[in-house]
Design a protein around this motif. Structure first.
Motif, short mmCIF file in Angstrom:
data_model
loop_
_atom_site.label_atom_id
_atom_site.label_comp_id
_atom_site.label_asym_id
_atom_site.label_seq_id
_atom_site.Cartn_x
_atom_site.Cartn_y
_atom_site.Cartn_z
N GLN A 49 0.85 -1.19 0.00
CA GLN A 49 0.00 0.00 0.00
C GLN A 49 0.89 1.24 0.00
N GLU A 50 0.94 1.91 -1.13
CA GLU A 50 1.77 3.11 -1.21
C GLU A 50 1.08 4.25 -0.47
N PRO A 51 1.73 4.82 0.54
CA PRO A 51 1.09 5.91 1.28
C PRO A 51 0.78 7.10 0.38
N THR A 52 -0.28 7.79 0.71
CA THR A 52 -0.69 8.97 -0.04
C THR A 52 -0.86 10.15 0.91
N LEU A 53 -0.60 11.35 0.40
CA LEU A 53 -0.74 12.55 1.24
C LEU A 53 -2.17 13.08 1.23
N GLY A 54 -3.10 12.31 0.67
CA GLY A 54 -4.51 12.61 0.86
C GLY A 54 -4.90 12.32 2.31
N GLY A 55 -6.02 12.87 2.74
CA GLY A 55 -6.47 12.71 4.12
C GLY A 55 -7.72 11.85 4.23
N GLU A 56 -7.99 11.36 5.44
CA GLU A 56 -9.09 10.42 5.65
C GLU A 56 -9.48 10.44 7.14
#
Length: 401
Positions: free
Chosen positions: A327-334
């Protein structure tokens, strides 16, 4: 791919529900129609439910063959809200609400959890309880936190909680989960630089906030390149600059707005401190005043190692090892991050493909999240629902500890 036959058989009907939700998008804390649909289906399938948690949230309660007597429980979460944006698609299930669109696939997330709910209710081949969490207001409203404030984890105690998001660009038929940070913290800043207006032909009579703002923006880039460790991911994006009303007038003020993203609170602390120093000291050097505000929204989404490994094994059992990706981390938020601060669990990605699934009449843009040409891939429903079912079964049927 070992999807459950009964779920695959019901997938067309669930896809129709998904398209109905897509056609009637509702923004954060306004998900009344969507919650009504979810509640009606859960009731139809004999699933007790609780409504109103987090304003429009719905929690379904599926007890296993023991009636939940063993006291063990696991939570599965799907978000329900849409985005305030105009849809470009013109196919039959396109949004009927101007300025509102399911551009992030929450309609699909709700559908996959409904498909799992239908199967779990008709089989109940586990001991304990599965809590089905249909959450409002992920898109900026912090619905996860509001549900928790309303007693989600006290009224429905669970050992762990799991979430899932569709991920465009990943090859269809794959999934991904990893331990550690997988989505970033989200913060918003607003900086007002107050100078002194003047005639543009006589700038020496005033204090021009525009070049000061330019220096501040450039200074922020040095925070990312020279203050944080190179291996620590962090982003400062100035996305709005507002100043002036006429071409021959030096304005009194200039406003900067934007976002900060990090995977750790420690890095966010550093960035906020340095941003404030750069803004205030740059303004002081030019005899201007500075008003600095940074609002911290969602924290980083951090998967607990044991639960991420557990989820990965469930995926491997369904798909095979070669179809379960890192799972490639993303700088989107959740905002599922709030739940993971309170409970162990894991947030995974399910591949949405490259957009070739979209019906004729889709917009000309890419099938990416928060894009007006996006649409959820209904072919994911059997896989996503199977994952939910197998995860719940494996969690509740395993030896406790």
């Amino acid at each position: 791919m070992k999807t459950i036959d009964a779920i695959a058989a019901q997938a067309p009907a669930i896809a129709a529900l998904r398209r109905d939700i897509h056609a009637h998008p509702e923004l954060c804390f306004e998900e009344v129609r969507t919650a009504d649909l979810v509640a009606a289906k859960l009731t139809q399938w004999g699933i007790p439910l609780h409504r109103g948690m987090g304003k429009t949230g719905v929690v379904g309660i599926v007890h296993g063959r023991d009636g939940g007597a063993c006291g063990r429980a696991v939570g599965l979460r799907a978000d329900m809200d849409a985005l305030p944006m105009q849809e470009f698609n013109t196919f039959a299930h396109a949004s009927q609400a101007p300025g509102k669109m399911h551009a992030c696939g929450h309609d699909g997330h709700t559908a996959m959890l409904l498909a799992a709910a239908q199967y779990l209710a008709s089989h109940r081949d586990f001991d304990g309880t599965v809590y089905l969490i249909f959450q409002p207001a992920e898109e900026g409203g912090g619905g996860a936190r509001v549900m928790m404030d309303d007693g989600l984890f006290t009224r429905f105690p669970m050992e762990a909680v799991f979430g899932m998001h569709n991920w465009p660009g990943m090859p269809a038929g794959t999934m991904a989960v990893s331990a550690g940070p997988v989505m970033a913290s989200t913060s918003e800043f607003k900086i007002t630089i107050r100078g002194k207006g003047s005639h543009a032909a006589m700038p020496h009579m005033g204090i021009d906030p525009v070049p000061i703002a330019c220096q501040v923006v450039q200074g922020f880039q040095s925070i990312v390149s020279r203050n944080k460790k190179p291996l620590d991911a962090g982003v400062i994006s100035v996305t709005m600059i507002h100043a002036g009303e006429a071409s021959n007038v030096v304005p009194d003020a200039c406003e900067l707005q934007g976002t900060v993203r990090t995977f750790t609170t420690e890095l966010l602390d550093l960035i906020e401190r340095r941003m404030r120093q750069v803004a205030e000291h740059t303004c002081a050097a030019h005899e201007a005043r500075c008003e600095f505000e940074l609002v911290r929204n969602y924290p980083p989404t951090v998967n607990s190692p044991a639960e991420a490994a557990f989820a990965r094994q469930v995926m491997v059992d369904i798909l095979g090892k070669d179809k379960v990706l890192a799972q490639e981390p993303t700088l989107g938020g959740e905002d599922f991050a709030y739940m993971l601060q309170a409970k162990p669990g894991a947030y995974c990605f399910i591949a949405n493909g490259d957009g070739g699934h979209r019906d004729m009449g889709h917009g000309a843009g890419p099938c990416t999240l928060h894009n007006p040409s996006y649409d959820f891939n209904d072919a994911l429903i059997p896989l996503g629902a199977t994952y939910w079912v197998r995860l719940a079964q494996a969690w509740l049927n395993r030896a406790p500890g």
